[in-house]
Motif scaffolding. Structure first.
Motif, PDB file in Angstrom:
ATOM      1  N   VAL A 181      32.173   6.607  21.129  1.00 25.42           N
ATOM      2  CA  VAL A 181      32.020   8.049  21.040  1.00 25.42           C
ATOM      3  C   VAL A 181      32.486   8.666  22.354  1.00 25.42           C
ATOM      4  CG1 VAL A 181      30.349   9.919  20.740  1.00 25.42           C
ATOM      5  CG2 VAL A 181      30.060   7.765  19.496  1.00 25.42           C
ATOM      6  N   SER A 182      33.250   9.740  22.286  1.00 23.98           N
ATOM      7  CA  SER A 182      33.767  10.382  23.497  1.00 23.98           C
ATOM      8  C   SER A 182      32.618  10.989  24.291  1.00 23.98           C
ATOM      9  CB  SER A 182      34.769  11.476  23.128  1.00 23.98           C
ATOM     10  OG  SER A 182      34.114  12.556  22.500  1.00 23.98           O
ATOM     11  N   GLU A 183      32.862  11.222  25.590  1.00 30.74           N
ATOM     12  CA  GLU A 183      31.848  11.804  26.447  1.00 30.74           C
ATOM     13  C   GLU A 183      31.441  13.190  25.955  1.00 30.74           C
ATOM     14  OE1 GLU A 183      30.169  10.362  28.897  1.00 30.74           O
ATOM     15  OE2 GLU A 183      31.259   8.535  28.347  1.00 30.74           O
ATOM     16  N   GLU A 184      32.406  13.925  25.444  1.00 26.15           N
ATOM     17  CA  GLU A 184      32.120  15.268  24.918  1.00 26.15           C
ATOM     18  C   GLU A 184      31.201  15.178  23.702  1.00 26.15           C
ATOM     19  OE1 GLU A 184      34.452  19.190  23.136  1.00 26.15           O
ATOM     20  OE2 GLU A 184      35.595  17.577  24.095  1.00 26.15           O
ATOM     21  N   GLU A 185      31.479  14.191  22.830  1.00 23.54           N
ATOM     22  CA  GLU A 185      30.638  14.000  21.640  1.00 23.54           C
ATOM     23  C   GLU A 185      29.238  13.552  22.040  1.00 23.54           C
ATOM     24  OE1 GLU A 185      33.576  12.603  18.062  1.00 23.54           O
ATOM     25  OE2 GLU A 185      33.389  11.234  19.770  1.00 23.54           O
ATOM     26  N   LYS A 186      29.161  12.673  23.047  1.00 22.04           N
ATOM     27  CA  LYS A 186      27.860  12.208  23.511  1.00 22.04           C
ATOM     28  C   LYS A 186      27.034  13.378  24.045  1.00 22.04           C
ATOM     29  CE  LYS A 186      29.005   7.430  24.768  1.00 22.04           C
ATOM     30  NZ  LYS A 186      29.112   6.457  25.878  1.00 22.04           N
ATOM     31  N   ALA A 187      27.677  14.234  24.836  1.00 26.44           N
ATOM     32  CA  ALA A 187      26.987  15.392  25.411  1.00 26.44           C
ATOM     33  C   ALA A 187      26.479  16.309  24.308  1.00 26.44           C
ATOM     34  CB  ALA A 187      27.926  16.151  26.343  1.00 26.44           C
ATOM     35  N   ASN A 188      27.265  16.464  23.256  1.00 29.16           N
ATOM     36  CA  ASN A 188      26.878  17.323  22.140  1.00 29.16           C
ATOM     37  C   ASN A 188      25.668  16.741  21.399  1.00 29.16           C
ATOM     38  OD1 ASN A 188      27.234  19.528  20.234  1.00 29.16           O
ATOM     39  ND2 ASN A 188      27.987  17.977  18.805  1.00 29.16           N
ATOM     40  N   ILE A 189      25.713  15.404  21.171  1.00 30.02           N
ATOM     41  CA  ILE A 189      24.599  14.737  20.500  1.00 30.02           C
ATOM     42  C   ILE A 189      23.340  14.835  21.360  1.00 30.02           C
ATOM     43  CG2 ILE A 189      23.731  12.517  19.665  1.00 30.02           C
ATOM     44  CD1 ILE A 189      26.691  11.765  19.113  1.00 30.02           C
ATOM     45  N   PHE A 190      23.513  14.606  22.663  1.00 23.16           N
ATOM     46  CA  PHE A 190      22.394  14.600  23.597  1.00 23.16           C
ATOM     47  C   PHE A 190      21.706  15.967  23.636  1.00 23.16           C
ATOM     48  CE2 PHE A 190      20.519  11.942  26.817  1.00 23.16           C
ATOM     49  CZ  PHE A 190      19.871  12.827  27.667  1.00 23.16           C
ATOM     50  N   SER A 191      22.487  17.031  23.565  1.00 25.26           N
ATOM     51  CA  SER A 191      21.942  18.386  23.650  1.00 25.26           C
ATOM     52  C   SER A 191      21.090  18.754  22.437  1.00 25.26           C
ATOM     53  CB  SER A 191      23.081  19.398  23.805  1.00 25.26           C
ATOM     54  OG  SER A 191      23.878  19.434  22.633  1.00 25.26           O
ATOM     55  N   GLN A 192      21.260  18.020  21.349  1.00 21.84           N
ATOM     56  CA  GLN A 192      20.536  18.340  20.116  1.00 21.84           C
ATOM     57  C   GLN A 192      19.243  17.533  19.955  1.00 21.84           C
ATOM     58  OE1 GLN A 192      23.101  18.461  16.579  1.00 21.84           O
ATOM     59  NE2 GLN A 192      24.873  18.535  17.942  1.00 21.84           N
ATOM     60  N   ILE A 193      19.016  16.612  20.871  1.00 23.59           N
ATOM     61  CA  ILE A 193      17.834  15.753  20.761  1.00 23.59           C
ATOM     62  C   ILE A 193      16.673  16.348  21.558  1.00 23.59           C
ATOM     63  CG2 ILE A 193      16.913  13.471  21.307  1.00 23.59           C
ATOM     64  CD1 ILE A 193      19.666  12.332  20.760  1.00 23.59           C
TER      65      ILE A 193
END
Length: 356
Positions: A181-193
């Motif tokens: 998963v790209s860093e941008e995708e990880k950041a997006n997932i992380f922000s929703q948790i």
């Protein structure tokens, strides 16, 4: 009867007063000076003879010990046996080679590098692959295309999930190679948790201190203490690679991008029920779950452990002419019960409780 009282400080001291260490065999250098019917004879400069059995020199039976350990050459060896009655010491060169290989595998895992493995066997539940001369396992759940027909000798791209040199085993994933998963995708997932959120995930790595769970593109840590209310020695006692589980998010470190998870939080807390069931002074039967230098932990209620100090355990063993071990049932008295701090002290002697 003698009254047994334990202060919080004494009880805490009992819990924290143990440690342990391990010692391994020595590494030595030696020169091959000949061969006999058992293997190679090595000069390690000691006042004794040293021998390397064939099985400790080669893992492939098609390779001769003469080619694996050439006469006149110096090699590193691990001492695997002290002198026997004939004054002979046993060595292993294979274990040294494997140790260096494990070290290389640790580096590859730490760097999260993709490596090529050669399929050596197709078994129920996955693939056995050869990596740097060692056999690893790829579970079916970690194969990207489960419909693909694999063949012996075929090479496959893999990433290392877990390493256990003590058990001489390691687990790899083919799916992880293609699921980055790209860093941008990880950041997006992380922000929703959020803390308290219950998520579904896959167990992707198991370590001594816990398990890592893929919760949708990022890995969260499920610590050993958060896996079960019951005592378990290792995460693998309860979990397995590829298993799908539900977990609760218990903490988020935004600075370090770390997430901690809990499995036991989704189960009923046994201490709540235990507070209504357990009374000081009563006799309860339990099962010994752990034995330490300072005493034994006894499960006296499902998921609830209490401490029986070492002197009490010794008194019980002397009285019953036995040696207690993990799994044994034992009857003890509840001397002190502090449900708020989740502390219970036990005794084999009936305590004298203050009259009301």
């Amino acid at each position: 009867m003698e009254k047994q009282n334990y202060s919080d400080e004494e009880f805490e001291s009992l819990l924290g007063s143990y440690d342990y260490t391990f010692k391994r065999g020595d590494l030595v250098k030696g020169t091959v000076c000949g061969y006999d019917s058992e293997g190679a004879i090595v000069d390690i400069g000691a006042k004794t003879s040293a021998s390397v059995p064939v099985k400790e020199a080669v893992s492939d039976k098609s390779i001769s010990i003469e080619s694996a350990l050439e006469k006149g050459k110096e090699y590193e060896f691990l001492i695997i046996s002290d002198e026997d009655i004939d004054g002979k010491m046993l060595l292993s060169s294979l274990k040294v080679q494997q140790a260096y290989t494990w070290q290389e595998l640790e580096k590859l895992k730490a760097a999260d590098e993709t490596i090529l493995g050669e399929i050596s066997a197709i078994v129920k539940g996955g693939l056995i692959v050869d990596i740097l001369g060692l056999k690893g396992f790829v579970p079916s759940s970690q194969i990207k295309n489960k419909e693909q027909d694999f063949s012996i000798g075929e090479k496959i791209e893999l990433k290392i999930l877990t390493l256990d040199c003590q058990q001489n085993s390691f687990v790899l994933s083919n799916k992880k190679v293609y699921s980055e998963v790209s860093e941008e995708e990880k950041a997006n997932i992380f922000s929703q948790i959020e803390v308290g959120q219950v998520l579904k995930g896959d167990v992707v790595r198991i370590t001594d201190f816990g398990a890592f769970v893929d919760i949708g593109g990022i890995d969260g840590l499920l610590p050993l203490s958060q896996i079960s209310w019951k005592w378990i020695d290792h995460p693998s006692d309860r979990l397995k690679i590829g298993e799908k589980i539900e977990v609760e998010v218990i903490s988020i470190d935004h600075d370090k991008s770390r997430i901690s998870l809990s499995l036991k939080n989704l189960e009923e807390d046994p201490w709540i029920a235990a507070e209504k069931e357990i009374k000081e002074g009563e006799l309860r039967e339990g099962v010994i779950t752990r034995i330490k230098s300072f005493g034994a932990f006894v499960e006296i209620y499902a998921g609830v452990e209490a401490l029986l100090p070492q002197n009490e355990l010794a008194a019980y063993d002397n009285e019953h002419s036995t040696i207690s071990k993990v799994g044994d049932k034992i009857k003890t008295y509840v001397v002190k019960f502090n449900p708020q701090d989740r502390r219970i002290a036990l005794s084999v002697k009936q305590p004298e409780l203050a009259s009301v």
